[in-house]
Design an enzyme around this catalytic site. Structure first.
Site, PDB file in Angstrom:
ATOM      1  N   HIS A 317      34.672  43.860  43.365  1.00  0.00           N
ATOM      2  CA  HIS A 317      33.770  43.309  42.367  1.00  0.00           C
ATOM      3  C   HIS A 317      33.381  44.316  41.291  1.00  0.00           C
ATOM      4  CE1 HIS A 317      33.271  39.858  45.082  1.00  0.00           C
ATOM      5  NE2 HIS A 317      32.840  39.232  44.024  1.00  0.00           N
ATOM      6  N   GLY A 318      33.515  45.572  41.555  1.00  0.00           N
ATOM      7  CA  GLY A 318      33.188  46.515  40.496  1.00  0.00           C
ATOM      8  C   GLY A 318      33.191  47.959  40.952  1.00  0.00           C
TER       9      GLY A 318
END
Length: 472
Positions: A317-318
């Site tokens: 996700h990041g």
């Protein structure tokens, strides 16, 4: 380019629809491929090159893997193809994160690459990996037409934010899809509903969430209002995009699998993740968790595998520590539920199961949202449980309740399957009466057009139109 932006609605979508339906059958994939590259390169044309390199890499490796499918060399080629795909992701998404952390060591000062993140790279990378792995497994045949394969990878409806489409689920439609007016009508309905969810609900509760999260200091009521607003924003933002993607796919003859199944009615954290971002959850299950042994090699190994999965989910996700912490957060609750909590939850009234789940999920979204550093996470959790209530905070709370209350209430109501249940109930009552059926269909189209019109008015009159998952 945003689905919810005026350039897409007024120029791109009409152009691709006209060209697609005017093109002969053998050129339809080429039309979609060209328009998908235009769509992808709208913001940063230079990353079209990266997209094409990824497509060629996946295409060539799959052909080589298929020839060596039952040999050790085929396995080696498969792993090389996975490594190549992941290397693009590592360079463009995680390089600076790794360098920043290495630079924390004494005497180390490496320069940052400062590469901007290509939109959708996490999604199309996973699609290419699943394709080459499935070819090696023998679950699908290698595509021999690079335009057809490029259409699969770059297909603009699901390119930048999913759902993650596996090649084997659309293999037949890539080559032999047919267009039915019923599919087109259903697809446009799904697109309009998703568009309205995004513009009317997600954008408005998102504006509220941003105002609160950008404050320097907040009391407990404001903190919970911000957490609830963001919880609604991320669901309606992401599920709306999935609705629009699935709807557009249906218009072009593709049947993508569902990506959300009303996750906010879940009865446990495990149930939540069976309903949220289904394509990602099943991807990690089928291509990481099960190959690692899943739950077949004893409890200790199962928890190790779960730890790996949730670490990867957070990282996917990041490139920030809050996402890794968010993944670990869910690992802990999933592990506890498997140990004992799941059996206990099954024995209590459903309303308490739901309260527990939404409490955990809402706190999880606070971790997810605090991307300014771990100190922001600490500040927010202190505010959520501080018990501190100020007159200034209560005044703001009242003002925001008046300004955004209707959108918050709509969000809560529409996060439940009310529309689906009502639609099914009405259809069941009128299906034997042709006149009523036509009248309800006509009324439905009028409502959809009105909803689209109102949504466009909201869009034209607002400058706030972010999309959260573009950065993933």
């Amino acid at each position: 380019m945003l689905f919810s932006g005026l350039p897409f609605l007024y120029y791109f979508l009409p152009a691709v629809l006209v060209c697609y339906f005017a093109a002969p059958r053998k050129l339809k994939n080429a039309v979609l491929f060209v328009f998908s590259l235009i769509f992808y390169g709208w913001g940063e044309p230079r990353y079209i090159v990266l997209m094409i390199v990824s497509i060629v890499s996946g295409f060539v490796f799959a052909l080589m893997i298929e020839k060596k499918q039952n040999k050790k060399s085929g396995l080696i080629l498969m792993w090389i193809s996975v490594a190549v795909s992941l290397s693009f992701l590592l360079i463009f998404k995680y390089a600076d994160f790794l360098i920043e952390n290495v630079n924390q060591l004494p005497g180390v000062s490496l320069p940052l690459s400062k590469l901007s993140l290509p939109i959708g790279i996490s999604f199309y990378t996973f699609q290419i990996i699943s394709y080459t792995v499935d070819v090696w497994r023998g679950d699908t045949k290698a595509q021999r037409n690079i335009i057809s394969f490029g259409t699969y990878v770059s297909l603009f409806p699901q390119l930048v934010a999913g759902p993650i489409v596996r090649y084997k689920t659309v293999e037949n439609e890539i080559a032999h899809r047919q267009i039915h007016m019923e599919d087109v009508a259903d697809g446009l309905e799904r697109f309009i509903l998703g568009f309205a969810k995004k513009i009317i609900i997600a954008n408005n509760v998102g504006a509220l969430a941003d105002k609160i999260f950008e404050m320097n200091s907040i009391d407990m009521p404001l903190a919970w209002l911000g957490a609830i607003a963001y919880t609604l924003q991320i669901y309606f933002d992401f599920s709306a995009y999935s609705d629009m993607a699935i709807g557009l796919g249906r218009v072009f003859g593709f049947h993508f699998e569902e990506n959300f199944n009303f996750p906010y009615i879940a009865k446990s954290v495990g149930d939540f993740w069976r309903r949220w971002h289904i394509s990602l959850t099943t991807w990690f299950r089928d291509y990481v968790y099960i190959p690692l042994g899943g739950n077949r090699k004893g409890m200790p190994r199962m928890y190790v595998n779960m730890f790996i999965i949730w670490t990867l989910t957070g990282i996917w996700h990041g490139a920030e520590w809050n996402f890794i912490l968010w993944g670990m957060y869910y690992f802990v609750f999933q592990a506890i539920e498997k140990l004992f909590l799941g059996k206990w939850l099954a024995k209590i009234p459903r309303v308490f199961q739901h309260i527990y789940t939404m409490f955990v999920v809402t706190l999880g979204w606070v971790l997810f949202r605090c991307d300014s550093g771990l100190s922001q996470c600490v500040t927010w959790f202190k505010a959520l449980f501080s018990g501190n209530v100020t007159s200034e905070g209560m005044s703001l709370l009242h003002m925001y309740a008046v300004q955004y209350g209707v959108y918050l209430v709509l969000g809560v109501i529409l996060s439940m399957p009310i529309y689906r249940v009502l639609k099914a109930a009405v259809y069941k009552r009128i299906q034997k009466n042709r006149i009523c059926k036509w009248a309800c269909a006509a009324a439905g189209y009028v409502v959809l057009l009105a909803l689209f019109y109102v949504s466009v008015l909201y869009l034209v009159n607002s400058t706030y139109n972010p999309f959260i998952y573009f950065r993933f």
